[in-house]
Design an enzyme around this catalytic site. Structure first.
Site, PDB file in Angstrom:
ATOM      1  N   ARG A 147     -16.528  -7.170  19.218  1.00  0.00           N
ATOM      2  CA  ARG A 147     -15.360  -6.280  19.246  1.00  0.00           C
ATOM      3  C   ARG A 147     -15.802  -4.906  18.763  1.00  0.00           C
ATOM      4  NH1 ARG A 147     -10.170  -6.399  15.198  1.00  0.00           N
ATOM      5  NH2 ARG A 147     -11.627  -5.107  14.005  1.00  0.00           N
ATOM      6  N   TYR A 159      -8.234   2.256  12.120  1.00  0.00           N
ATOM      7  CA  TYR A 159      -8.221   0.803  11.963  1.00  0.00           C
ATOM      8  C   TYR A 159      -9.576   0.168  12.303  1.00  0.00           C
ATOM      9  CZ  TYR A 159      -7.970  -4.007  13.168  1.00  0.00           C
ATOM     10  OH  TYR A 159      -8.272  -5.335  13.245  1.00  0.00           O
ATOM     11  N   ASP A 214      -9.551  -3.764  20.049  1.00  0.00           N
ATOM     12  CA  ASP A 214      -8.233  -4.038  19.460  1.00  0.00           C
ATOM     13  C   ASP A 214      -7.481  -2.713  19.304  1.00  0.00           C
ATOM     14  OD1 ASP A 214      -6.069  -4.966  18.029  1.00  0.00           O
ATOM     15  OD2 ASP A 214      -7.259  -6.090  16.553  1.00  0.00           O
ATOM     16  N   HIS A 216      -4.461  -2.556  18.200  1.00  0.00           N
ATOM     17  CA  HIS A 216      -3.670  -2.766  16.986  1.00  0.00           C
ATOM     18  C   HIS A 216      -2.247  -2.222  17.098  1.00  0.00           C
ATOM     19  CE1 HIS A 216      -3.973  -3.940  12.636  1.00  0.00           C
ATOM     20  NE2 HIS A 216      -4.725  -4.826  13.233  1.00  0.00           N
ATOM     21  N   GLU A 240      -6.896  -5.884  23.169  1.00  0.00           N
ATOM     22  CA  GLU A 240      -6.031  -6.685  22.286  1.00  0.00           C
ATOM     23  C   GLU A 240      -4.861  -5.859  21.751  1.00  0.00           C
ATOM     24  OE1 GLU A 240      -8.293  -8.423  19.131  1.00  0.00           O
ATOM     25  OE2 GLU A 240      -6.564  -8.673  17.832  1.00  0.00           O
ATOM     26  N   GLU A 266      -1.491 -12.119  17.351  1.00  0.00           N
ATOM     27  CA  GLU A 266      -1.853 -12.479  15.972  1.00  0.00           C
ATOM     28  C   GLU A 266      -0.673 -12.360  15.008  1.00  0.00           C
ATOM     29  OE1 GLU A 266      -5.036  -9.558  15.595  1.00  0.00           O
ATOM     30  OE2 GLU A 266      -3.913  -8.520  14.047  1.00  0.00           O
ATOM     31  N   ARG A 287      -3.288 -15.311  20.831  1.00  0.00           N
ATOM     32  CA  ARG A 287      -4.116 -14.964  19.687  1.00  0.00           C
ATOM     33  C   ARG A 287      -3.637 -15.525  18.345  1.00  0.00           C
ATOM     34  NH1 ARG A 287      -7.965 -13.352  18.302  1.00  0.00           N
ATOM     35  NH2 ARG A 287      -7.568 -11.464  17.162  1.00  0.00           N
ATOM     36  N   GLU A 343     -12.368 -15.694  17.135  1.00  0.00           N
ATOM     37  CA  GLU A 343     -12.762 -14.555  16.292  1.00  0.00           C
ATOM     38  C   GLU A 343     -13.346 -15.111  14.992  1.00  0.00           C
ATOM     39  OE1 GLU A 343      -9.441 -12.286  14.751  1.00  0.00           O
ATOM     40  OE2 GLU A 343     -10.584 -10.423  14.828  1.00  0.00           O
ATOM     41  N   TRP A 406       0.903  -0.108  12.660  1.00  0.00           N
ATOM     42  CA  TRP A 406      -0.450  -0.348  12.167  1.00  0.00           C
ATOM     43  C   TRP A 406      -0.999  -1.627  12.762  1.00  0.00           C
ATOM     44  CZ3 TRP A 406      -3.266  -4.000   9.372  1.00  0.00           C
ATOM     45  CH2 TRP A 406      -4.577  -3.588   9.068  1.00  0.00           C
TER      46      TRP A 406
HETATM   47  O1  EZ4 Z   1      -5.645  -6.472  10.964  1.00  0.00           O
HETATM   48  O2  EZ4 Z   1      -5.924  -9.852   9.835  1.00  0.00           O
HETATM   49  O3  EZ4 Z   1      -7.939  -8.970  15.191  1.00  0.00           O
HETATM   50  N1  EZ4 Z   1      -7.869  -8.866  14.006  1.00  0.00           N
HETATM   51  C1  EZ4 Z   1      -7.055  -8.066  13.307  1.00  0.00           C
HETATM   52  C2  EZ4 Z   1      -7.063  -8.251  11.804  1.00  0.00           C
HETATM   53  C3  EZ4 Z   1      -5.740  -7.862  11.123  1.00  0.00           C
HETATM   54  C4  EZ4 Z   1      -5.635  -8.490   9.738  1.00  0.00           C
HETATM   55  C5  EZ4 Z   1      -4.256  -8.301   9.119  1.00  0.00           C
HETATM   56  O4  EZ4 Z   1      -4.138  -9.082   7.985  1.00  0.00           O
HETATM   57  O5  EZ4 Z   1      -6.356  -7.274  13.901  1.00  0.00           O
HETATM   58  O6  EZ4 Z   1      -8.146  -7.601  11.227  1.00  0.00           O
HETATM   59 CO    CO Z   2      -6.229  -7.927  16.052  1.00  0.00          CO
END
Ligand code: EZ4
Ligand code: CO
Length: 406
Positions: A147, A159, A214, A216, A240, A266, A287, A343, A406
């Protein structure tokens, strides 16, 4: 068999973990992970005050019945706190059932569908040289897929990018940040910069290395559609969390515009969060983590549902999933037919001593091992020597100060 004791252990061997330990009258014990990063104590209370008293005296073999009674009986359904608490019970009961059968958990889930479990690791850098070094490190560790997260010119912290305070908080470096760290964000700058990073990574590392990214939850549907399109030449394994995805219909718009594979989930905690995404084939990977989805029982059901649509598993596996949650994940990964990727970030050496585990990571692949149950032992004395330490995930603000996803 009867449940005679259930206790909640909170420990911070570098970051916080919440573990449920259930004991039966014939001396078997089972562990479940209930870690909810940044909101840990809410799950501790849910378990200690409202779930543990209900468990005493029950037959631990009745996993589905106990799961349904905790889910339906509370009346107030779903949500991360509830589902993390139920997950810990579910996994601890599967651990006990598999120990009673003297089998590793994956055998009770149908047995191995593969020899080992493929993973991806995290690479990041503020600039290209730092990113390339980070990718090389992951390849040297044997990771078959990587990743890629990158700094953006003009932004101080982004991030997942190493070196930033936010990355440290994400990785769980706790006491330094008793209040949330603030990251800054500029979507236009990110969208301009990211394709050039993937172009550079492809020309340095070749066409074959599976690359993931990702976003995010930071983009609107049309921004996500644009990014997916712009990244198509670099053939990502997946993009992602391109949008927050609480609005599942938003993914129709993204999907219409790009063939970049999409992975989401997630922060989801029930199958209902996926209903439109799965039945309309708007994503390619689901996920959710065992820990945040109510345990092995409902996650197995989600994977079977997703399989009808050729959607694969990709269990969330950051550092804030404890080795207990990771072990449960690896048993499921080995057993389900529609496994995609796992992951895996690993844990600090101290965490690995608090939670000794049978699963192994070799040449970028995990195996759950052959120990009965999920194969994790909790060192309670060492856990107690590292008590809870308040910590928060970062918050994200645009450059004018507006709070952003976030
Ligand atoms: O930010 O688990 O794909 N993984 C992620 C993680 C999340 C954290 C949040 O607790 O996006 O790193
Ligand atoms: Co993620």
């Amino acid at each position: 068999m009867k449940i005679v004791d259930a206790k909640v252990v909170v420990t911070s061997p570098g970051r916080n973990f919440v573990t449920l330990k259930i004991t039966t009258d014939d001396g078997l014990t089972g562990l479940g992970d209930a870690t909810l990063n940044g909101r840990e104590l809410s799950v501790v209370s849910y378990l200690r005050d409202h779930v543990v008293p209900l468990l005493i005296g029950l037959d631990p073999h009745r996993i589905e019945d106990i799961w349904q009674s905790l889910y339906r009986g509370a009346y107030w359904r779903r949500g991360p706190v509830t589902m993390a608490a139920i997950a810990a019970v579910d996994v601890a009961l599967w651990d006990i059932k598999a120990k009673a059968a003297e089998l590793p958990l994956y055998q009770l889930l149908g047995g191995a569908s593969r020899e080992r479990v493929g993973t991806y690791g995290h690479a990041s850098g503020r600039d290209l040289p730092e990113l390339f070094d980070s990718i090389r490190q992951r390849l040297a560790q044997g990771y078959p897929a990587v990743r890629v997260q990158t700094g953006v010119p003009g932004l101080k912290t982004v991030y997942g990018v190493g070196g930033s305070a936010a990355a440290a908080a994400d990785a769980g470096s706790v006491s330094a940040h008793p209040r949330p760290v603030v990251e800054d964000w500029d979507t236009a700058a990110y969208l301009r910069h990211l394709p050039s990073v993937f172009e550079a990574v492809r020309s340095e590392f070749g066409a074959e290395l599976p690359l993931l990214h990702d976003a995010h939850h930071r983009l609107t549907p049309i921004e996500a559609a644009r990014l997916g399109k712009d990244l198509e030449p670099y053939r990502l394994f997946w993009l992602e969390d391109c949008t927050p995805a609480e609005n599942q219909e938003a993914l129709r718009l993204v999907r219409r515009h790009t063939t970049t594979p999409l992975a989401i989930g997630e922060v989801f905690n029930t199958v209902y969060d996926y209903q439109t995404l799965v039945t309309e084939q708007l994503i390619d990977y689901v996920r959710s983590a065992v820990t945040h989805f109510g345990g092995v029982s409902p996650l197995r059901k989600l994977f079977d549902f997703a399989a009808q649509y050729q959607i694969k598993s990709a269990i969330h596996g950051p550092e804030d999933i404890s080795p207990v949650g990771m072990a449960a994940a690896v048993h499921l990964d080995l057993a389900v037919h529609n496994f995609g990727i796992q992951e895996y970030s690993g844990h600090t050496p101290l965490t690995e001593r608090v939670f000794r585990h049978a699963y192994t990571f070799t040449d970028g692949h995990l195996h759950p091992g052959e120990a009965p149950g999920i194969g994790v032992e909790l060192d309670e004395e060492l856990a107690a020597a590292h008590p809870y330490d308040p910590a928060y995930l970062p918050v994200n603000r645009l450059q004018d100060g507006t709070v952003h996803d976030w």
